[in-house]
Design a protein around this motif. Structure first.
Motif, PDB file in Angstrom:
ATOM      1  N   LEU A   6      30.595 -77.914 -65.695  1.00  0.00           N
ATOM      2  CA  LEU A   6      29.085 -77.180 -65.289  1.00  0.00           C
ATOM      3  C   LEU A   6      29.222 -76.194 -66.339  1.00  0.00           C
ATOM      4  O   LEU A   6      30.112 -75.679 -66.786  1.00  0.00           O
ATOM      5  N   ASN A   7      28.020 -75.387 -66.423  1.00  0.00           N
ATOM      6  CA  ASN A   7      27.696 -74.209 -67.540  1.00  0.00           C
ATOM      7  C   ASN A   7      28.404 -73.159 -66.940  1.00  0.00           C
ATOM      8  O   ASN A   7      27.435 -72.417 -66.407  1.00  0.00           O
ATOM      9  N   PHE A   8      29.633 -72.853 -66.896  1.00  0.00           N
ATOM     10  CA  PHE A   8      30.164 -71.730 -65.734  1.00  0.00           C
ATOM     11  C   PHE A   8      30.431 -70.517 -67.312  1.00  0.00           C
ATOM     12  O   PHE A   8      31.046 -69.591 -66.631  1.00  0.00           O
ATOM     13  N   VAL A   9      29.968 -70.697 -68.389  1.00  0.00           N
ATOM     14  CA  VAL A   9      30.236 -69.534 -69.336  1.00  0.00           C
ATOM     15  C   VAL A   9      29.526 -68.319 -68.886  1.00  0.00           C
ATOM     16  O   VAL A   9      30.524 -67.291 -69.041  1.00  0.00           O
ATOM     17  N   PRO A  10      28.706 -68.047 -68.268  1.00  0.00           N
ATOM     18  CA  PRO A  10      28.290 -66.704 -67.868  1.00  0.00           C
ATOM     19  C   PRO A  10      29.042 -66.109 -66.919  1.00  0.00           C
ATOM     20  O   PRO A  10      29.308 -65.011 -66.884  1.00  0.00           O
ATOM     21  N   VAL A  11      29.491 -66.891 -65.886  1.00  0.00           N
ATOM     22  CA  VAL A  11      30.127 -66.627 -64.923  1.00  0.00           C
ATOM     23  C   VAL A  11      31.788 -66.312 -65.608  1.00  0.00           C
ATOM     24  O   VAL A  11      32.363 -65.289 -64.849  1.00  0.00           O
ATOM     25  N   LEU A  12      32.216 -67.115 -66.236  1.00  0.00           N
ATOM     26  CA  LEU A  12      33.384 -66.648 -66.922  1.00  0.00           C
ATOM     27  C   LEU A  12      33.223 -65.288 -67.561  1.00  0.00           C
ATOM     28  O   LEU A  12      34.180 -64.416 -67.655  1.00  0.00           O
ATOM     29  N   ALA A  62      35.068 -59.590 -67.885  1.00  0.00           N
ATOM     30  CA  ALA A  62      34.807 -58.103 -67.812  1.00  0.00           C
ATOM     31  C   ALA A  62      35.037 -57.544 -66.591  1.00  0.00           C
ATOM     32  O   ALA A  62      35.576 -56.302 -66.741  1.00  0.00           O
ATOM     33  N   TRP A  63      34.857 -58.083 -65.259  1.00  0.00           N
ATOM     34  CA  TRP A  63      35.249 -57.494 -64.158  1.00  0.00           C
ATOM     35  C   TRP A  63      36.842 -57.205 -64.165  1.00  0.00           C
ATOM     36  O   TRP A  63      37.047 -56.109 -63.772  1.00  0.00           O
ATOM     37  N   ILE A  64      37.671 -58.226 -64.685  1.00  0.00           N
ATOM     38  CA  ILE A  64      38.905 -58.089 -64.548  1.00  0.00           C
ATOM     39  C   ILE A  64      39.406 -56.937 -65.615  1.00  0.00           C
ATOM     40  O   ILE A  64      40.071 -56.130 -65.277  1.00  0.00           O
ATOM     41  N   PHE A  65      39.063 -57.060 -66.785  1.00  0.00           N
ATOM     42  CA  PHE A  65      39.453 -56.083 -67.692  1.00  0.00           C
ATOM     43  C   PHE A  65      39.263 -54.610 -67.315  1.00  0.00           C
ATOM     44  O   PHE A  65      39.452 -53.619 -67.853  1.00  0.00           O
ATOM     45  N   ILE A  66      37.940 -54.225 -67.165  1.00  0.00           N
ATOM     46  CA  ILE A  66      37.272 -52.947 -66.506  1.00  0.00           C
ATOM     47  C   ILE A  66      38.056 -52.495 -65.384  1.00  0.00           C
ATOM     48  O   ILE A  66      38.557 -51.486 -65.260  1.00  0.00           O
ATOM     49  N   ASN A  67      38.459 -53.310 -64.184  1.00  0.00           N
ATOM     50  CA  ASN A  67      39.038 -52.964 -63.345  1.00  0.00           C
ATOM     51  C   ASN A  67      40.533 -52.615 -63.602  1.00  0.00           C
ATOM     52  O   ASN A  67      41.020 -51.431 -63.115  1.00  0.00           O
ATOM     53  N   ILE A  68      41.074 -53.290 -64.579  1.00  0.00           N
ATOM     54  CA  ILE A  68      42.498 -52.879 -65.042  1.00  0.00           C
ATOM     55  C   ILE A  68      42.343 -51.823 -65.664  1.00  0.00           C
ATOM     56  O   ILE A  68      43.101 -50.739 -65.698  1.00  0.00           O
ATOM     57  N   ALA A 123      39.290 -66.046 -58.967  1.00  0.00           N
ATOM     58  CA  ALA A 123      38.131 -66.543 -59.259  1.00  0.00           C
ATOM     59  C   ALA A 123      37.823 -67.143 -60.562  1.00  0.00           C
ATOM     60  O   ALA A 123      37.243 -68.151 -60.856  1.00  0.00           O
ATOM     61  N   TYR A 124      38.328 -66.316 -61.805  1.00  0.00           N
ATOM     62  CA  TYR A 124      38.125 -67.019 -63.092  1.00  0.00           C
ATOM     63  C   TYR A 124      39.021 -68.191 -63.357  1.00  0.00           C
ATOM     64  O   TYR A 124      38.461 -69.246 -63.889  1.00  0.00           O
ATOM     65  N   ARG A 125      40.292 -68.479 -62.744  1.00  0.00           N
ATOM     66  CA  ARG A 125      40.611 -69.655 -62.868  1.00  0.00           C
ATOM     67  C   ARG A 125      40.150 -70.666 -62.081  1.00  0.00           C
ATOM     68  O   ARG A 125      40.177 -72.109 -62.546  1.00  0.00           O
ATOM     69  N   ALA A 126      39.674 -70.493 -60.851  1.00  0.00           N
ATOM     70  CA  ALA A 126      38.910 -71.516 -60.205  1.00  0.00           C
ATOM     71  C   ALA A 126      37.534 -71.822 -61.174  1.00  0.00           C
ATOM     72  O   ALA A 126      37.343 -72.866 -61.051  1.00  0.00           O
ATOM     73  N   ALA A 127      36.834 -70.961 -61.628  1.00  0.00           N
ATOM     74  CA  ALA A 127      35.598 -71.097 -62.540  1.00  0.00           C
ATOM     75  C   ALA A 127      35.971 -71.983 -63.545  1.00  0.00           C
ATOM     76  O   ALA A 127      35.548 -72.891 -63.973  1.00  0.00           O
ATOM     77  N   ARG A 179      47.205 -63.965 -69.660  1.00  0.00           N
ATOM     78  CA  ARG A 179      48.205 -65.153 -69.514  1.00  0.00           C
ATOM     79  C   ARG A 179      47.651 -65.464 -68.139  1.00  0.00           C
ATOM     80  O   ARG A 179      47.797 -66.799 -67.836  1.00  0.00           O
ATOM     81  N   LEU A 180      47.715 -64.662 -66.915  1.00  0.00           N
ATOM     82  CA  LEU A 180      47.451 -65.163 -65.747  1.00  0.00           C
ATOM     83  C   LEU A 180      46.115 -65.813 -65.337  1.00  0.00           C
ATOM     84  O   LEU A 180      46.189 -66.856 -64.794  1.00  0.00           O
ATOM     85  N   MET A 181      44.969 -65.526 -66.189  1.00  0.00           N
ATOM     86  CA  MET A 181      43.722 -66.195 -66.275  1.00  0.00           C
ATOM     87  C   MET A 181      43.830 -67.561 -66.789  1.00  0.00           C
ATOM     88  O   MET A 181      43.195 -68.366 -66.239  1.00  0.00           O
ATOM     89  N   HIS A 182      44.867 -67.870 -67.724  1.00  0.00           N
ATOM     90  CA  HIS A 182      44.884 -68.984 -68.513  1.00  0.00           C
ATOM     91  C   HIS A 182      46.085 -69.796 -68.113  1.00  0.00           C
ATOM     92  O   HIS A 182      46.623 -70.696 -68.725  1.00  0.00           O
TER      93      HIS A 182
END
Length: 211
Positions: free
Chosen positions: A122-128, A133-139, A111-115, A207-210
């Motif tokens: 578009l102003n997707f900064v809050p979504v990113l 945070a979702w990714i790193f908390i789950n990890i 989802a991050y890569r798509a956003a 790295r996977l996110m970017h």
């Protein structure tokens, strides 16, 4: 530090979704696998559910807010019911929760890569911010819960992998589980033990996110 990020709206939203969805799904995975392996205990105690209140552990929730990792209330499981034997069965049940968090982190990375693709338009900064945070908390939840200390999931997984004699000796640590976990958390504040374990996973996720 997670505590310093409590003023970040994206981080706070991710924490809220973690409490309402990711932690319950982690525990539901334990309950579902145990039930599939023949144990009726989780359903008897009302744990085959996504209701957050059925799984909430106050101390684990507080640790998640303050430290970025934590735990929910353990699902009651009777190893004697489990197919493949108590040790292997409990290893499968134990591994289900952290694997669920890694799966959720993987969905977050997609989802991050798509956003990120449309963030320039578009102003997707809050979504990113939320997805990061979702990714790193789950990890963090997955890695922390896979530490081989009772009562964490990694203890059950390692116990299932060890030869029977070593597994029996290792099981004696269970009586001291809360003390060992507390000792680890105290040492971690001084030595950054968990961070040294988390760093490679966070680096891989970044790295996977970017890509």
């Amino acid at each position: 530090m997670p505590f310093a990020r409590l003023s970040d709206p994206g981080y706070l939203l991710a924490l809220a979704v973690i409490f309402l969805f990711a932690l319950p799904l982690h525990e539901l995975a334990h309950a579902w696998v145990a039930e599939r392996l023949g144990d009726p205990t989780p359903r008897r105690y009302g744990r085959v559910t996504l209701n957050p209140m059925a799984h909430l552990d106050p101390i684990g929730a507080l640790m998640l807010v303050l430290a970025g990792f934590g735990w929910a209330r353990p699902v009651p499981v009777n190893p004697l019911y489990l197919r493949y034997g108590p040790r292997v069965g409990m290893a499968l049940v134990g591994g289900a929760g952290p694997l669920t968090n890694l799966f959720l982190a993987g969905l977050g990375i997609l989802a991050y890569r798509a956003a990120l693709e449309v963030s320039a338009l578009l102003n997707f900064v809050p979504v990113l911010q939320f997805l990061s945070a979702w990714i790193f908390i789950n990890i963090g939840l997955a890695v922390f819960n896979m530490l081989p200390l009772p009562p964490l999931d990694g203890y059950r997984v390692l116990q299932g992998l060890l030869p029977p004699d070593l597994a029996y000796a290792y099981a004696r640590l269970e009586a001291y589980g809360p003390l060992l976990l507390l000792l680890f958390l105290v040492l971690d504040r001084q030595l950054g033990l968990l961070w040294s374990v988390l760093q490679p996973f966070y680096g891989l996720a970044f790295r996977l996110m970017h890509l």
